[in-house]
Scaffold this motif. Sequence first.
Motif, PDB file in Angstrom:
ATOM      1  N   ARG A  40       1.023  -1.164   0.043  1.00  0.00           N
ATOM      2  CA  ARG A  40      -0.062   0.021  -0.064  1.00  0.00           C
ATOM      3  C   ARG A  40       0.929   1.325  -0.097  1.00  0.00           C
ATOM      4  N   LEU A  41       0.565   2.305  -0.558  1.00  0.00           N
ATOM      5  CA  LEU A  41       1.650   3.378  -0.974  1.00  0.00           C
ATOM      6  C   LEU A  41       1.376   4.580   0.104  1.00  0.00           C
ATOM      7  N   ILE A  42       0.033   4.654   0.918  1.00  0.00           N
ATOM      8  CA  ILE A  42       0.289   5.861   1.491  1.00  0.00           C
ATOM      9  C   ILE A  42      -0.325   5.364   3.046  1.00  0.00           C
ATOM     10  N   GLY A  43      -0.231   6.237   3.927  1.00  0.00           N
ATOM     11  CA  GLY A  43      -0.417   5.751   5.139  1.00  0.00           C
ATOM     12  C   GLY A  43      -2.004   5.032   5.690  1.00  0.00           C
ATOM     13  N   ASP A  44      -2.895   5.712   4.900  1.00  0.00           N
ATOM     14  CA  ASP A  44      -4.146   5.030   5.250  1.00  0.00           C
ATOM     15  C   ASP A  44      -4.482   3.908   4.044  1.00  0.00           C
ATOM     16  N   ARG A  45      -4.244   2.751   4.635  1.00  0.00           N
ATOM     17  CA  ARG A  45      -4.107   1.672   3.677  1.00  0.00           C
ATOM     18  C   ARG A  45      -5.552   1.470   3.083  1.00  0.00           C
ATOM     19  N   THR A  46      -6.656   1.876   3.577  1.00  0.00           N
ATOM     20  CA  THR A  46      -7.949   1.790   2.870  1.00  0.00           C
ATOM     21  C   THR A  46      -8.123   2.727   1.889  1.00  0.00           C
ATOM     22  N   VAL A  47      -7.226   3.673   1.500  1.00  0.00           N
ATOM     23  CA  VAL A  47      -7.432   4.759   0.356  1.00  0.00           C
ATOM     24  C   VAL A  47      -6.638   4.252  -0.839  1.00  0.00           C
ATOM     25  N   GLY A  48      -7.441   4.079  -1.893  1.00  0.00           N
ATOM     26  CA  GLY A  48      -6.631   3.812  -3.298  1.00  0.00           C
ATOM     27  C   GLY A  48      -5.782   4.814  -3.862  1.00  0.00           C
ATOM     28  N   TYR A  49      -4.322   4.569  -3.989  1.00  0.00           N
ATOM     29  CA  TYR A  49      -3.640   5.843  -4.488  1.00  0.00           C
ATOM     30  C   TYR A  49      -2.670   5.247  -5.600  1.00  0.00           C
ATOM     31  N   VAL A  50      -2.328   6.223  -6.460  1.00  0.00           N
ATOM     32  CA  VAL A  50      -1.349   5.962  -7.446  1.00  0.00           C
ATOM     33  C   VAL A  50      -0.905   7.211  -7.944  1.00  0.00           C
ATOM     34  N   ASP A  51       0.486   7.367  -7.990  1.00  0.00           N
ATOM     35  CA  ASP A  51       0.941   8.846  -8.793  1.00  0.00           C
ATOM     36  C   ASP A  51       0.646   9.003 -10.078  1.00  0.00           C
ATOM     37  N   ARG A  52       0.378   7.982 -10.875  1.00  0.00           N
ATOM     38  CA  ARG A  52       0.348   8.010 -12.457  1.00  0.00           C
ATOM     39  C   ARG A  52      -0.245   6.829 -12.809  1.00  0.00           C
ATOM     40  N   PHE A  53      -1.117   6.732 -13.651  1.00  0.00           N
ATOM     41  CA  PHE A  53      -1.900   5.557 -14.342  1.00  0.00           C
ATOM     42  C   PHE A  53      -0.641   4.578 -14.862  1.00  0.00           C
ATOM     43  N   ASP A  54       0.409   5.412 -15.532  1.00  0.00           N
ATOM     44  CA  ASP A  54       1.420   4.754 -15.917  1.00  0.00           C
ATOM     45  C   ASP A  54       2.205   3.875 -15.022  1.00  0.00           C
ATOM     46  N   ASP A  55       1.888   4.052 -13.713  1.00  0.00           N
ATOM     47  CA  ASP A  55       2.539   3.050 -12.905  1.00  0.00           C
ATOM     48  C   ASP A  55       2.047   1.747 -13.007  1.00  0.00           C
ATOM     49  N   TYR A  56       0.810   1.563 -13.468  1.00  0.00           N
ATOM     50  CA  TYR A  56       0.125   0.198 -13.592  1.00  0.00           C
ATOM     51  C   TYR A  56       0.979  -0.602 -14.859  1.00  0.00           C
ATOM     52  N   TRP A  57       1.250   0.222 -15.706  1.00  0.00           N
ATOM     53  CA  TRP A  57       2.081  -0.104 -16.758  1.00  0.00           C
ATOM     54  C   TRP A  57       3.473  -0.659 -16.366  1.00  0.00           C
ATOM     55  N   THR A  58       4.103  -0.244 -15.363  1.00  0.00           N
ATOM     56  CA  THR A  58       5.229  -0.512 -14.698  1.00  0.00           C
ATOM     57  C   THR A  58       4.888  -1.762 -14.081  1.00  0.00           C
ATOM     58  N   ASP A  59       3.994  -2.014 -13.493  1.00  0.00           N
ATOM     59  CA  ASP A  59       3.496  -3.285 -12.687  1.00  0.00           C
ATOM     60  C   ASP A  59       3.364  -4.505 -13.527  1.00  0.00           C
ATOM     61  N   LEU A  60       2.660  -4.316 -14.766  1.00  0.00           N
ATOM     62  CA  LEU A  60       2.417  -5.185 -15.639  1.00  0.00           C
ATOM     63  C   LEU A  60       3.662  -5.566 -16.412  1.00  0.00           C
ATOM     64  N   ARG A  61       4.590  -4.711 -16.805  1.00  0.00           N
ATOM     65  CA  ARG A  61       5.879  -4.864 -17.552  1.00  0.00           C
ATOM     66  C   ARG A  61       6.700  -5.507 -16.904  1.00  0.00           C
ATOM     67  N   SER A  62       6.771  -5.369 -15.344  1.00  0.00           N
ATOM     68  CA  SER A  62       7.607  -5.931 -14.301  1.00  0.00           C
ATOM     69  C   SER A  62       7.084  -7.281 -14.084  1.00  0.00           C
ATOM     70  N   PHE A  63       5.766  -7.732 -14.207  1.00  0.00           N
ATOM     71  CA  PHE A  63       5.311  -8.849 -13.983  1.00  0.00           C
ATOM     72  C   PHE A  63       5.762  -9.918 -15.053  1.00  0.00           C
ATOM     73  N   HIS A  64       5.738  -9.313 -16.341  1.00  0.00           N
ATOM     74  CA  HIS A  64       6.063  -9.837 -17.640  1.00  0.00           C
ATOM     75  C   HIS A  64       7.336 -10.506 -17.709  1.00  0.00           C
ATOM     76  N   ALA A  65       8.077  -9.367 -17.346  1.00  0.00           N
ATOM     77  CA  ALA A  65       9.850  -9.791 -17.468  1.00  0.00           C
ATOM     78  C   ALA A  65      10.154 -10.517 -16.350  1.00  0.00           C
ATOM     79  N   ASP A  66       9.572 -10.473 -15.110  1.00  0.00           N
ATOM     80  CA  ASP A  66      10.314 -11.263 -13.768  1.00  0.00           C
ATOM     81  C   ASP A  66       9.476 -12.667 -13.493  1.00  0.00           C
ATOM     82  N   ILE A  67       8.126 -12.613 -14.054  1.00  0.00           N
ATOM     83  CA  ILE A  67       7.398 -13.908 -13.489  1.00  0.00           C
ATOM     84  C   ILE A  67       6.904 -14.614 -14.808  1.00  0.00           C
ATOM     85  N   LEU A  68       6.423 -14.021 -15.936  1.00  0.00           N
ATOM     86  CA  LEU A  68       5.600 -14.622 -17.285  1.00  0.00           C
ATOM     87  C   LEU A  68       7.006 -15.286 -18.009  1.00  0.00           C
ATOM     88  N   LEU A  69       7.962 -14.407 -18.227  1.00  0.00           N
ATOM     89  CA  LEU A  69       8.937 -14.859 -19.030  1.00  0.00           C
ATOM     90  C   LEU A  69       9.870 -16.151 -18.626  1.00  0.00           C
TER      91      LEU A  69
END
Length: 324
Positions: free
Chosen positions: A93-122
Amino acid sequence: MTAQIDPNGPRLVSVPSNPVPEGAQVGYFTTTDRVRLRYARWLRSEGPQRGTVCLVQGRTEYIEKYFETVADFRRRGFAVATFDWRGQGGSDRLIGDRTVGYVDRFDDYWTDLRSFHADILLPDCLGPFYLVGHSMGGLASLSAATRDRMMFDRAFLCAPMVGLHGMEDSLGRTAVIAETASFLGLGKVPFKRRADRRPDEAMFPDNPLTSDLLRYKRMVDTVRADDGLYLGSPSFRWLAAAMRAMLETRQERFPSEIRIPLLILAAARDRIVSTPAIEHLGLRLRTGRHMVIAGARHEMFMESDTIRGQVLAAFDAFITQQSS
């Protein structure tokens, strides 16, 4: 009860109504910007090896919510790999209140998916890889489909968040308001909505997610077993990022930038995302098409057997039969 798959690693929540599918391999991986995400993967359970489904969730969701769907894909001959996005489920969780949804940029989700593809899928999963995304995960999948045509062979999206119900004409204004609030230092403050309460059986009659009582109660049971899975209201910063990402899909150039075959399903009775916005995008696709599932609410993978049957039939026609 909470099942510990690896005593030294992350856990998956198992309740009688929603047990962990046999053979789960669970762990953490770290994204390129150093966020720790929880993931799980399963080998196929039946049939010939058809590749791996990469399943990405909507906002507030978590791996456990898709156990039934994981089993459906495995019976069709697919391995399944999935993870919790940053800021939700069993991931950091990215901020102090774990129940609040937070992301700096929507592109951060692309970082998540790209990292998952490189580190787990491949390294750990058998190709070809098929991307299955729901709601917010569907929007992130669309973004991925415009960036790298080599990551996934096909994408199958259910109710992608390309617009919000009742807000078809106000995304831009809402983005400006949320961006202004973020600029004034309120980016981590929740944008509170009544719909973001913890799920409870009493909320079922008017819930916008599913018409299936047992599947709704299964979701309630899972969060009750581990309240750490719960995510409530989005923050103003998340809202600003999401609005801009949705507006991007309305650009005239956007459909031509999608580089892989794509099938989008929309729910006719959706009160979360905008079905008209999905149809508008679907009519402009060059490498894909869309269809509307009659009677369905937003979470089609959690819907009644009749509706789920239609969703899985569409998956079979678009992916299973093409992977033979």
